[in-house]
Enzyme design. Sequence first.
Site, short mmCIF file in Angstrom:
data_model
loop_
_atom_site.label_atom_id
_atom_site.label_comp_id
_atom_site.label_asym_id
_atom_site.label_seq_id
_atom_site.Cartn_x
_atom_site.Cartn_y
_atom_site.Cartn_z
N PRO A 51 -37.13 -28.65 -33.37
CA PRO A 51 -37.92 -27.77 -34.25
C PRO A 51 -37.69 -26.31 -33.90
O PRO A 51 -37.51 -25.96 -32.74
CB PRO A 51 -39.36 -28.19 -33.94
CG PRO A 51 -39.32 -28.78 -32.59
CD PRO A 51 -37.95 -29.36 -32.40
N GLU A 52 -37.66 -25.46 -34.92
CA GLU A 52 -37.55 -24.02 -34.70
C GLU A 52 -38.89 -23.38 -35.07
O GLU A 52 -39.82 -24.08 -35.47
CB GLU A 52 -36.38 -23.47 -35.52
CG GLU A 52 -35.07 -24.14 -35.07
CD GLU A 52 -33.80 -23.60 -35.73
OE1 GLU A 52 -33.82 -22.46 -36.23
OE2 GLU A 52 -32.79 -24.32 -35.72
N LYS A 66 -41.45 -21.91 -28.39
CA LYS A 66 -41.90 -23.30 -28.32
C LYS A 66 -43.18 -23.47 -27.50
O LYS A 66 -43.64 -24.59 -27.28
CB LYS A 66 -40.78 -24.18 -27.74
CG LYS A 66 -39.59 -24.28 -28.70
CD LYS A 66 -38.53 -25.22 -28.17
CE LYS A 66 -37.43 -25.45 -29.20
NZ LYS A 66 -36.62 -24.26 -29.47
N GLN A 77 -41.50 -28.68 -24.19
CA GLN A 77 -40.13 -29.01 -23.76
C GLN A 77 -39.48 -29.86 -24.85
O GLN A 77 -39.56 -29.51 -26.00
CB GLN A 77 -40.14 -29.72 -22.40
CG GLN A 77 -40.93 -29.00 -21.30
CD GLN A 77 -40.36 -27.63 -20.93
OE1 GLN A 77 -39.27 -27.27 -21.37
NE2 GLN A 77 -41.08 -26.85 -20.15
N ARG A 123 -41.09 -13.50 -20.25
CA ARG A 123 -39.66 -13.58 -20.58
C ARG A 123 -39.41 -13.60 -22.08
O ARG A 123 -38.39 -13.10 -22.55
CB ARG A 123 -39.08 -14.89 -20.01
CG ARG A 123 -38.59 -14.80 -18.60
CD ARG A 123 -37.62 -15.94 -18.27
NE ARG A 123 -38.08 -17.28 -18.64
CZ ARG A 123 -38.91 -18.01 -17.90
NH1 ARG A 123 -39.35 -17.54 -16.75
NH2 ARG A 123 -39.26 -19.21 -18.30
N ASN A 132 -31.01 -22.69 -34.16
CA ASN A 132 -29.65 -22.71 -34.69
C ASN A 132 -29.56 -22.59 -36.21
O ASN A 132 -28.72 -21.88 -36.73
CB ASN A 132 -28.92 -23.96 -34.21
CG ASN A 132 -27.42 -23.76 -34.29
OD1 ASN A 132 -26.93 -22.66 -34.03
ND2 ASN A 132 -26.70 -24.78 -34.71
N ARG A 142 -23.36 -24.25 -29.60
CA ARG A 142 -24.07 -24.88 -30.72
C ARG A 142 -23.19 -24.82 -31.96
O ARG A 142 -22.39 -23.90 -32.11
CB ARG A 142 -25.39 -24.14 -31.01
CG ARG A 142 -26.35 -24.03 -29.83
CD ARG A 142 -27.03 -25.33 -29.46
NE ARG A 142 -27.84 -25.87 -30.54
CZ ARG A 142 -29.08 -25.48 -30.81
NH1 ARG A 142 -29.67 -24.55 -30.08
NH2 ARG A 142 -29.76 -26.03 -31.81
#
Length: 263
Positions: A2-3, A53, A70, A125, A169, A253
């Site tokens: 999933p994005e 995520k 994760q 981050r 991606n 990718r």
Amino acid sequence: MPEGPEIRRAADSLEAAIKDKPLTDVWFAFPHLHSFAPTLVGECVERIETRGKALLTHFSNGMTMYSHNQLYGVWRVVEAGEVTETNRVLRVRLAAKDKAILLYSASDIEILTADELAVHPFLQRVGPDVLDMSLTVEQVKSRLLSPRFCRRQFSGLLLDQAFLAGLGNYLRVEILWHAALAPQHKAIDLNEDQLDTLAQALLDIPRLSYQTRGRVDENHHHGALFRFNVFHRAGQVCERCGGIIEKSTLSSRPFYGCPGCQK
Ligand SMILES: [Zn+2]
């Protein structure tokens, strides 16, 4: 995988089930979280924020649950008292009078104060989320031109959650096609128009996907719908220039693009 748009939609359905309702039952599998459960009963979930995520579940007492799925964590919404048939291991249950949200299998779960949240290593981050509607094109543009990112090739930059969270991606390839840019470019190489177009696409494409992906076009629908122009379309004709879409591998990718118009 999933994005951002899919993760934001999942967060929306969790919010729809539980938001602003007093919690009647709170349960955590991990012993280090047990002491928080009684302090959250009677409080509400005010908002569920996505950062890439990671999900941030903000409670009305000022505490926040950080969870990262994760590859294996999954959320479910159930009716109150409903028993779910699953082999997955339950990790969190937040229940209100009528519905409950359940988190299975995730191992990365913390309850944080606002101060702890502000210095959380993962959140430090990760960049701003493309589905944070307060993020502007100007901010994205200055991020593109910042010394940290301006010399990075787009093929890798657009997958780096430190640049912008929520891109993955399919969004990477669709954004670069919309901006008519080759993946080897860097922000420092672009002219003003190209920069504007790219910064706009970095927000527009994920947001359109979030709002409309999978929706069927009906005649009375006047707005644009998200669809793939290059992703999984190798060998097909590019609708902008008539060139043939090619598949390659970039930053480990699959990459799809049109050599005819992505310059
Ligand atoms: Zn083309």
